[in-house]
Design a protein around this motif. Sequence first.
Motif, PDB file in Angstrom:
ATOM      1  N   THR A  59      48.374  40.830  38.102  1.00  0.00           N
ATOM      2  CA  THR A  59      48.163  39.408  37.865  1.00  0.00           C
ATOM      3  C   THR A  59      47.311  39.148  36.629  1.00  0.00           C
ATOM      4  N   TYR A  60      47.590  38.026  35.991  1.00  0.00           N
ATOM      5  CA  TYR A  60      46.751  37.529  34.903  1.00  0.00           C
ATOM      6  C   TYR A  60      46.873  36.010  34.878  1.00  0.00           C
ATOM      7  N   ASN A  61      45.971  35.362  34.179  1.00  0.00           N
ATOM      8  CA  ASN A  61      45.948  33.900  34.124  1.00  0.00           C
ATOM      9  C   ASN A  61      46.382  33.424  32.754  1.00  0.00           C
ATOM     10  N   ARG A  62      47.324  32.478  32.722  1.00  0.00           N
ATOM     11  CA  ARG A  62      47.773  31.893  31.463  1.00  0.00           C
ATOM     12  C   ARG A  62      47.863  30.379  31.622  1.00  0.00           C
ATOM     13  N   ASN A  63      47.078  29.662  30.822  1.00  0.00           N
ATOM     14  CA  ASN A  63      47.068  28.191  30.847  1.00  0.00           C
ATOM     15  C   ASN A  63      46.798  27.639  32.251  1.00  0.00           C
ATOM     16  N   GLY A  64      45.880  28.287  32.958  1.00  0.00           N
ATOM     17  CA  GLY A  64      45.506  27.808  34.280  1.00  0.00           C
ATOM     18  C   GLY A  64      46.443  28.207  35.392  1.00  0.00           C
ATOM     19  N   VAL A  65      47.481  28.972  35.064  1.00  0.00           N
ATOM     20  CA  VAL A  65      48.440  29.414  36.075  1.00  0.00           C
ATOM     21  C   VAL A  65      48.277  30.908  36.298  1.00  0.00           C
ATOM     22  N   ASN A  66      48.194  31.305  37.556  1.00  0.00           N
ATOM     23  CA  ASN A  66      48.099  32.722  37.887  1.00  0.00           C
ATOM     24  C   ASN A  66      49.492  33.342  37.906  1.00  0.00           C
ATOM     25  N   ILE A  67      49.707  34.325  37.053  1.00  0.00           N
ATOM     26  CA  ILE A  67      50.998  34.987  36.951  1.00  0.00           C
ATOM     27  C   ILE A  67      51.000  36.215  37.860  1.00  0.00           C
ATOM     28  N   MET A  68      52.081  36.377  38.624  1.00  0.00           N
ATOM     29  CA  MET A  68      52.244  37.525  39.511  1.00  0.00           C
ATOM     30  C   MET A  68      53.369  38.404  38.978  1.00  0.00           C
ATOM     31  N   LEU A  69      53.070  39.699  38.802  1.00  0.00           N
ATOM     32  CA  LEU A  69      54.055  40.662  38.320  1.00  0.00           C
ATOM     33  C   LEU A  69      54.266  41.760  39.358  1.00  0.00           C
ATOM     34  N   MET A  70      55.500  42.164  39.525  1.00  0.00           N
ATOM     35  CA  MET A  70      55.879  43.293  40.382  1.00  0.00           C
ATOM     36  C   MET A  70      55.271  43.240  41.785  1.00  0.00           C
ATOM     37  N   PRO A  71      55.494  42.180  42.542  1.00  0.00           N
ATOM     38  CA  PRO A  71      55.005  42.173  43.929  1.00  0.00           C
ATOM     39  C   PRO A  71      55.739  43.222  44.765  1.00  0.00           C
ATOM     40  N   GLU A  72      54.991  44.005  45.522  1.00  0.00           N
ATOM     41  CA  GLU A  72      55.563  45.047  46.380  1.00  0.00           C
ATOM     42  C   GLU A  72      54.889  45.016  47.736  1.00  0.00           C
ATOM     43  N   GLY A  73      55.661  45.303  48.787  1.00  0.00           N
ATOM     44  CA  GLY A  73      55.113  45.364  50.129  1.00  0.00           C
ATOM     45  C   GLY A  73      54.879  43.987  50.721  1.00  0.00           C
ATOM     46  N   GLU A  74      53.980  43.900  51.683  1.00  0.00           N
ATOM     47  CA  GLU A  74      53.668  42.652  52.368  1.00  0.00           C
ATOM     48  C   GLU A  74      52.521  41.934  51.660  1.00  0.00           C
ATOM     49  N   LEU A  75      52.728  40.667  51.321  1.00  0.00           N
ATOM     50  CA  LEU A  75      51.701  39.880  50.631  1.00  0.00           C
ATOM     51  C   LEU A  75      51.122  38.779  51.513  1.00  0.00           C
ATOM     52  N   LEU A  76      51.478  38.775  52.797  1.00  0.00           N
ATOM     53  CA  LEU A  76      50.927  37.822  53.773  1.00  0.00           C
ATOM     54  C   LEU A  76      51.125  36.381  53.307  1.00  0.00           C
ATOM     55  N   ASP A  77      52.375  36.029  53.015  1.00  0.00           N
ATOM     56  CA  ASP A  77      52.687  34.676  52.522  1.00  0.00           C
ATOM     57  C   ASP A  77      52.306  33.587  53.505  1.00  0.00           C
ATOM     58  N   ASP A  78      52.292  33.904  54.804  1.00  0.00           N
ATOM     59  CA  ASP A  78      51.957  32.894  55.799  1.00  0.00           C
ATOM     60  C   ASP A  78      50.454  32.711  55.967  1.00  0.00           C
ATOM     61  N   MET A  79      49.654  33.538  55.273  1.00  0.00           N
ATOM     62  CA  MET A  79      48.204  33.477  55.424  1.00  0.00           C
ATOM     63  C   MET A  79      47.478  33.171  54.112  1.00  0.00           C
ATOM     64  N   ILE A  80      48.111  33.469  52.981  1.00  0.00           N
ATOM     65  CA  ILE A  80      47.468  33.315  51.678  1.00  0.00           C
ATOM     66  C   ILE A  80      48.197  32.251  50.876  1.00  0.00           C
TER      67      ILE A  80
END
Length: 201
Positions: free
Chosen positions: A169-190
């Motif tokens: 991850t990195y931040n560009r213009n106030g937006v957090n960019i996500m690269l190469m997500p793998e595995g469980e990211l707990l979308d229902d909790m985060i």
Amino acid sequence: MKRFLFCFQIFTISILGACDSNFDQCSHDLKYLSGGNKPVIAITGKDNSVKDSCQYLIDFNYWFKDNAVSRKGSLLIHNDAFYVRLKESQSGFVRYFDFTKKAHDAYEVEMLVDGKKYVIKIIVEEVVVKNNQQYHVFRFIDSFEFKNNRTDTIIIASLNKGILGSYFTYNRNGVNIMLMPEGELLDDMIDYSNVEKRNLN
């Protein structure tokens, strides 16, 4: 010299004894991952070379500025933490994932790789709870390079579940960019509402 060896043996026995006495806790629902879609640090199985119930095999990846490290290693559960040791490394087990830390806590890990000491900076981004189970979101600072830019690595882990998922991850213009997500990211909790997913290209 004999005194040193004796002290080392006592230290080793104290760690392994603590693990053996908590066998159920150490082995409870720990997830093994293999093949594709693995986090950058992934638990791949039980380490059967030792009788210690708390030791597991891992695939480890970390991108230092001058050294891209991709190696097998071991993970030891002890004292509310995951300790990591790499093969072909001069370091022993180092306290890597520290589950005693609270949200926004920062700490450092020293690791000796290829004869050089590296300092890994870690921040606990947040701690989320579901069904009385805590999940730590660890941010590894300046740990990956994308298009000549250094980025951070996020790894989600639980003391009882293991290492669940990761992304860069990195931040560009106030937006957090996500690269190469793998595995469980707990979308229902985060909350990922301010995160934009991008592919590496």
